[in-house]
Design an enzyme around this catalytic site. Structure first.
Site, PDB file in Angstrom:
ATOM      1  N   PRO A 141      -4.830   5.235  -7.503  1.00 53.82           N
ATOM      2  CG  PRO A 141      -3.117   6.088  -8.864  1.00 53.82           C
ATOM      3  CD  PRO A 141      -3.643   6.114  -7.464  1.00 53.82           C
ATOM      4  CG  ASP A 191      -0.521   3.094  -5.319  1.00 54.44           C
ATOM      5  OD1 ASP A 191      -0.733   3.876  -6.266  1.00 54.44           O
ATOM      6  OD2 ASP A 191      -0.301   3.486  -4.149  1.00 54.44           O
ATOM      7  CG  HIS A 192      -0.681   2.945 -12.739  1.00 52.41           C
ATOM      8  ND1 HIS A 192       0.642   2.741 -13.041  1.00 52.41           N
ATOM      9  CD2 HIS A 192      -1.365   2.778 -13.906  1.00 52.41           C
ATOM     10  CE1 HIS A 192       0.769   2.476 -14.335  1.00 52.41           C
ATOM     11  NE2 HIS A 192      -0.438   2.489 -14.876  1.00 52.41           N
ATOM     12  NE  ARG A 193      -0.890   6.636  -5.014  1.00 53.39           N
ATOM     13  CZ  ARG A 193      -1.252   6.836  -3.751  1.00 53.39           C
ATOM     14  NH1 ARG A 193      -1.511   8.064  -3.329  1.00 53.39           N
ATOM     15  NH2 ARG A 193      -1.334   5.817  -2.914  1.00 53.39           N
TER      16      ARG A 193
END
Length: 424
Positions: A222, A396-398
């Protein structure tokens, strides 16, 4: 006895490669250290050396062959005085394959007297995909035929064009279509040219890897994008001053060299962004290794400036020039382009104002650099003109929250606008 020469693993992650070129031929005498072939991996073309001494008895994989699995026997070599054994060694595979060729025929002959469903099962792949030639598959799709209801007469029960003659569309064909997912996927590939004159260019291993990795990145990572405008005037002035002092050493700094340094220092200042998502864990790196995107004829490669945060800009510049040159020649070692904690991609030299780069998995971020250009800009509370560039971070939004990504972009902007701080 003959010595088997196998496809080597030229990097820790290599599973297959292309045998780009043979540097020897059958009958040549080689000794340890002699170059045998050029092997194309997903990122570079590397030379393969002989380990044993002897005579090349046979070359089993032709040059230009793609997808050769690591461990595959690509040639045989015999020591002097044992050439007589070579024919037996070459003949052995043929004898070993003959029984295998007979086995499927006997296996199909046994179930033939049984009910029709048995042959249908015998004509499927390990993934329950019906075995059929590409032509038969296209004809069946165009005619609305259910291949699962057709008995194949080809090798190992494969359905060929002749098997479709007289076959009628099955009522259950629409229901069976979702289960045969690969069949519909083949149609657009065949029909895309629409009769337009074109050239079919075979994909290199590098291009295949780029396609696979970037697809994986966009499908599984994401992305969050954050953009800042950065004034470059002080950095350009400092670059000119540094180059004047470094001229005697043969070093000429580029703007990109200074941006590599700025990104590395930013990551050390905001360690929450110098991370990597790893399932149920988060890898927090204690140094900043910057992967720098370099365009080469075969595609894109990202050589790494290791520990860029602790290196001087002159060292970064020297290393980057060497890495870029060897990258374009396909001479990088795997450890020089595999790894990195973050990436930098600069398209400013092409006049690109702003873009959003795709994260290079498994890294957690990439910085996309646009062109520096004269723009209206507020300077000391007054409208003026300044040299400004746009930089966009993809995160990387994780692993990285938006607030942490914003802190990194802020740190990067401050370092570029006040570059002496990153040289301290």
């Amino acid at each position: 006895m003959a010595i088997n020469i196998q496809m080597p693993a030229l990097s820790p992650t290599m599973e297959e490669g292309s045998l780009a070129k043979w540097l020897v031929k059958e009958g040549d005498t080689v000794k340890s250290g002699d170059l045998l072939a050029e092997i194309e991996t997903d990122k570079a073309t590397m030379e393969f050396e002989a380990v044993d001494e002897g005579v090349i008895t046979s070359i089993l994989v032709a040059e230009g062959t793609d997808g050769v699995k690591v461990g595959t026997v690509i040639a045989t070599l015999t020591v002097e005085g044992e050439e007589a054994e070579a024919p037996a060694a070459k003949a052995a595979p043929a004898k070993a394959e003959a029984p295998k060729a007979d086995t499927p025929a006997k296996a199909e002959a046994a179930p033939a007297p049984k009910a029709d469903p048995v042959p249908a099962k015998a004509s499927t792949d390990s993934g329950d995909r019906v075995k059929a030639s590409p032509l038969a598959r296209r004809l069946a799709q165009a005619s609305g035929l259910d291949l699962a209801s057709v008995q194949g007469s080809g090798p190992n029960g494969r359905i060929v064009k002749a098997d479709l003659e007289g076959a009628k569309p099955a009522a259950a064909a629409p229901a069976a279509s979702p289960a045969s997912a690969p069949a519909p996927a083949a149609a657009p590939i065949v029909a895309q040219d629409y009769g337009i004159p074109h050239e079919a260019v075979k994909l290199s291993n590098m291009r295949k890897t780029i396609a696979r990795r970037l697809t994986e990145s966009k499908q599984t990572v994401p992305h969050i994008y954050l953009t800042v405008d950065i004034r470059l005037d002080k950095l350009l002035k400092l670059r000119g001053e540094l180059n004047a002092g470094l001229e005697s050493r043969g070093v000429k700094l580029s703007v990109n060299d200074l941006l590599i340094k700025a990104l590395a220092v930013s990551l050390l200042q905001v360690p929450e962004c110098n991370v990597q998502f790893a399932g149920d864990t988060l890898l927090k790196f204690q140094r900043a290794d910057i992967s720098v995107a370099v365009s080469i004829p075969a595609g894109l490669i990202t050589p790494i400036i290791v520990d860029a945060g602790s290196k001087g800009v002159a060292t970064i510049s020297t290393e980057m020039k060497d890495l870029a040159t060897r990258a374009k020649d396909g001479k990088l070692m795997p450890e020089e382009y595999q790894g990195g904690t973050a990436s930098l991609s600069n398209m400013g030299m092409f006049g690109i104002k702003q873009f959003e780069a795709v994260i290079n998995p498994p890294q957690g971020m990439i910085m996309a650099i646009g062109a520096g250009e004269k723009r209206p800009y507020i300077v000391d509370d007054a409208l003026g003109v300044a040299t400004v560039m746009s930089a966009t971070g993809s995160f990387d939004h994780r692993a990285i929250d938006g607030a942490d990504g914003a802190q990194l972009m802020k740190a990067f902007k401050e370092l570029v606008e006040n570059p002496l701080a990153m040289l301290a």
